[in-house]
Design an enzyme around this catalytic site. Structure first.
Site, PDB file in Angstrom:
ATOM      1  N   ARG A   1      49.188   3.482 -18.445  1.00  0.00           N
ATOM      2  CA  ARG A   1      49.761   4.689 -19.044  1.00  0.00           C
ATOM      3  C   ARG A   1      51.074   5.134 -18.412  1.00  0.00           C
ATOM      4  O   ARG A   1      51.963   5.608 -19.104  1.00  0.00           O
ATOM      5  CB  ARG A   1      48.738   5.833 -18.956  1.00  0.00           C
ATOM      6  CG  ARG A   1      47.412   5.499 -19.618  1.00  0.00           C
ATOM      7  CD  ARG A   1      46.467   6.687 -19.584  1.00  0.00           C
ATOM      8  NE  ARG A   1      45.151   6.363 -20.115  1.00  0.00           N
ATOM      9  CZ  ARG A   1      44.174   7.243 -20.280  1.00  0.00           C
ATOM     10  NH1 ARG A   1      44.374   8.510 -19.943  1.00  0.00           N
ATOM     11  NH2 ARG A   1      42.992   6.872 -20.757  1.00  0.00           N
TER      12      ARG A   1
ATOM     13  N   ASP B   1      44.345   8.254  -9.542  1.00  0.00           N
ATOM     14  CA  ASP B   1      43.362   9.093  -8.848  1.00  0.00           C
ATOM     15  C   ASP B   1      41.918   8.672  -9.108  1.00  0.00           C
ATOM     16  O   ASP B   1      40.989   9.309  -8.613  1.00  0.00           O
ATOM     17  CB  ASP B   1      43.572  10.584  -9.154  1.00  0.00           C
ATOM     18  CG  ASP B   1      43.330  10.974 -10.601  1.00  0.00           C
ATOM     19  OD1 ASP B   1      42.879  10.123 -11.393  1.00  0.00           O
ATOM     20  OD2 ASP B   1      43.608  12.140 -10.955  1.00  0.00           O
TER      21      ASP B   1
ATOM     22  N   HIS C   1      44.000   6.044 -14.281  1.00  0.00           N
ATOM     23  CA  HIS C   1      44.968   6.746 -13.438  1.00  0.00           C
ATOM     24  C   HIS C   1      44.749   6.331 -11.990  1.00  0.00           C
ATOM     25  O   HIS C   1      43.647   5.924 -11.599  1.00  0.00           O
ATOM     26  CB  HIS C   1      44.801   8.266 -13.534  1.00  0.00           C
ATOM     27  CG  HIS C   1      45.190   8.854 -14.845  1.00  0.00           C
ATOM     28  ND1 HIS C   1      44.459   9.850 -15.463  1.00  0.00           N
ATOM     29  CD2 HIS C   1      46.241   8.601 -15.664  1.00  0.00           C
ATOM     30  CE1 HIS C   1      45.039  10.178 -16.612  1.00  0.00           C
ATOM     31  NE2 HIS C   1      46.106   9.438 -16.743  1.00  0.00           N
TER      32      HIS C   1
ATOM     33  N   SER D   1      39.723   8.809 -25.415  1.00  0.00           N
ATOM     34  CA  SER D   1      40.557   8.259 -24.352  1.00  0.00           C
ATOM     35  C   SER D   1      40.285   6.776 -24.125  1.00  0.00           C
ATOM     36  O   SER D   1      39.360   6.397 -23.400  1.00  0.00           O
ATOM     37  CB  SER D   1      40.314   9.045 -23.055  1.00  0.00           C
ATOM     38  OG  SER D   1      41.217   8.663 -22.067  1.00  0.00           O
TER      39      SER D   1
ATOM     40  N   CYS E   1      40.585  15.263 -11.036  1.00  0.00           N
ATOM     41  CA  CYS E   1      41.175  15.458 -12.372  1.00  0.00           C
ATOM     42  C   CYS E   1      41.362  16.933 -12.684  1.00  0.00           C
ATOM     43  O   CYS E   1      42.294  17.314 -13.397  1.00  0.00           O
ATOM     44  CB  CYS E   1      40.286  14.835 -13.448  1.00  0.00           C
ATOM     45  SG  CYS E   1      40.297  13.033 -13.485  1.00  0.00           S
TER      46      CYS E   1
ATOM     47  N   GLU F   1      52.001  10.618 -16.840  1.00  0.00           N
ATOM     48  CA  GLU F   1      50.660  11.194 -16.806  1.00  0.00           C
ATOM     49  C   GLU F   1      50.484  12.236 -15.709  1.00  0.00           C
ATOM     50  O   GLU F   1      49.370  12.616 -15.378  1.00  0.00           O
ATOM     51  CB  GLU F   1      49.631  10.075 -16.643  1.00  0.00           C
ATOM     52  CG  GLU F   1      49.653   9.049 -17.761  1.00  0.00           C
ATOM     53  CD  GLU F   1      48.926   9.507 -19.026  1.00  0.00           C
ATOM     54  OE1 GLU F   1      47.807  10.041 -18.921  1.00  0.00           O
ATOM     55  OE2 GLU F   1      49.496   9.322 -20.124  1.00  0.00           O
TER      56      GLU F   1
END
Length: 445
Positions: free
Chosen positions: A214, A252, A250, A22, A368, A174
């Protein structure tokens, strides 16, 4: 309408490994090629689910993907027996093999974007599986994700399942990791906030320089339309490109929301003051923002500790808990801030810490691991009941993990045909336990 926010956590798969796939995820890259412990990883996630269920929250389970993905390897030109396919891939294209063995579906926040029935014009819950086109190892998940979600939420009267957005870099999606919902009560109409990292058709506008953004604006707006949301219910916010370049892959990782509260870092968004103004205008005077200053918690500390990759939940007694990884306790500045936050009594009453080290080392914290779905009583009754975590299911899954999972895995093991058969056997049994039917390709041969 009375409704409940349910957390559906992804079970960690039998091939949990550290392959460093990643880009932009610092923990994933840092622990690349480390020895993993799939059994421990799965048990850590399962025990978090059980603890939240014990707190009185509605908790469900999402089954993992089948890995290794032999069908995908065959599509990429490897042929012969399954053993031969694995051998060829290991010898000729090891990165393709590790990608087809990733257990990243454990991070259910990326499974889909979900809008509750209180927000949608047809009064159904809408699901759009994420296409995850930014990384190959994740882009191969959506077909099975769609099958699993359809088997869990299988009543068309209450649930609407959309196909994933087209697999294009212009429409990179995503899932719920870039989506937050705010409301007074869960069963009332709320405001949905979509956070994007870049524009698909103007990729150089306010784009990060080091790591890729993303989620695209175009994907976020498409999902809002598909989910039949009105403009009055939607806020579009762009991630701060500077924090993306610090590993905030992300939203989050830098912000979390719950009902009337946003908990975020000072540098989370572009034009942050305008985002606050929109939220307060749409949500009203009771909306609360807890902004963490950069001079108290740096972006780097936020990323390493996953302070914001937490679950912010309202318990049945009205307390608001911050569900944190234990890494927050290891960082002195983070832990000091958390103590100050509790003492300030600004709406977060308690914290609950969890050992999720196996997931954390691969780049995913408590947020996640879960997909939030708001359910009314009727909608809850329409969900496949076998996927809700009970004491009986917890014990059965714990035994299932003990029987089928290895406690040590290295990259070389991914080419072992016996690992494939172990995965087939485990997941075939899991679909029986969770009453999902034949959601995996190998079950339909």
């Amino acid at each position: 309408m009375i409704a409940y926010e349910a957390n559906f956590d992804g079970l960690v798969g039998p091939t949990h490994n550290y392959s460093g796939l990643s880009v932009g995820n610092i923990a994933s890259l840092t622990h690349s090629h480390d020895v993993s412990n799939p059994k421990n990883a799965a048990l850590q996630g399962l025990h978090k689910m059980k603890a939240l269920a014990n707190l009185g929250l509605l908790q469900g389970v999402i089954a993992p993907q089948i890995r290794p993905d032999i069908r995908m390897l065959r599509r990429l030109g490897f042929s012969g027996s399954d053993r031969r396919v694995l051998q060829q891939a290991a010898q000729q294209a090891p990165k393709l093999l590790t990608s087809c063995c990733s257990a990243s579906s454990m991070w259910a926040a990326n499974a889909a974007t979900v809008s509750p029935s209180a927000d949608t014009s047809d009064n159904r819950i809408h699901f759009t599986p994420a296409n995850l086109v930014s990384h190959f190892h994740r882009s191969i998940e959506h077909q099975t994700t769609s099958s699993i979600l359809s088997a869990m939420f299988n009543d068309d009267n209450h649930f609407c399942h959309h196909p994933p957005l087209p697999a294009s870099e212009y429409l990179g999606d995503e899932g719920a990791a870039n989506h937050m919902r705010f409301c007074d009560q869960h069963g009332e109409q709320g405001v949905e906030m979509f956070v994007f990292g870049r524009y698909g058709f103007d990729r150089y506008q306010s784009a990060p320089q080091r790591y890729p953004a993303r989620q695209t604006y175009e994907a976020s707006t498409a999902i809002a339309r598909l989910h039949q949301l009105t403009p009055q219910q939607v806020v579009m916010a762009q991630q701060n490109p500077a924090v993306v370049d610090h590993g905030v892959f992300h939203n989050d990782v830098i912000a979390v929301g719950n009902q009337q509260m946003l908990f975020c870092h000072q540098d989370a968004f572009l034009d942050q003051a305008n985002i606050y103004q929109q939220l307060q205008h749409k949500m009203g005077v009771d909306f609360s923002i807890i902004e963490v200053p950069n001079d108290v918690v740096s972006v780097d500390d936020a990323v390493s500790s996953y302070l914001f990759n937490s679950q912010l939940v309202t318990l049945p007694n009205g307390d608001v808990s911050l569900i944190l990884p234990q890494e927050c306790q290891y960082n002195a500045s983070i832990w000091e801030y958390i103590q100050q936050l509790l003492q300030a009594q600004v709406g977060i009453n308690r914290v609950d810490l969890f050992d999720l080290s196996q997931s954390m080392q691969n780049g995913g914290g408590p947020a996640c691991l879960r997909l939030k779905v708001v359910l009314s009583d009727k909608e809850r009754q329409a969900v496949n009941p076998a996927v809700f975590l009970t004491e009986t299911l917890f014990k059965r899954l714990r035994e299932w993990i003990g029987v089928h999972y290895r406690d040590r895995l290295i990259e070389a093991d991914l080419a072992d045909p016996s690992l494939l058969m172990e995965s087939y056997t485990a997941l075939d049994e899991l679909t029986y336990i969770l009453k999902l039917g034949s959601v995996y390709d190998f079950q339909r041969v």
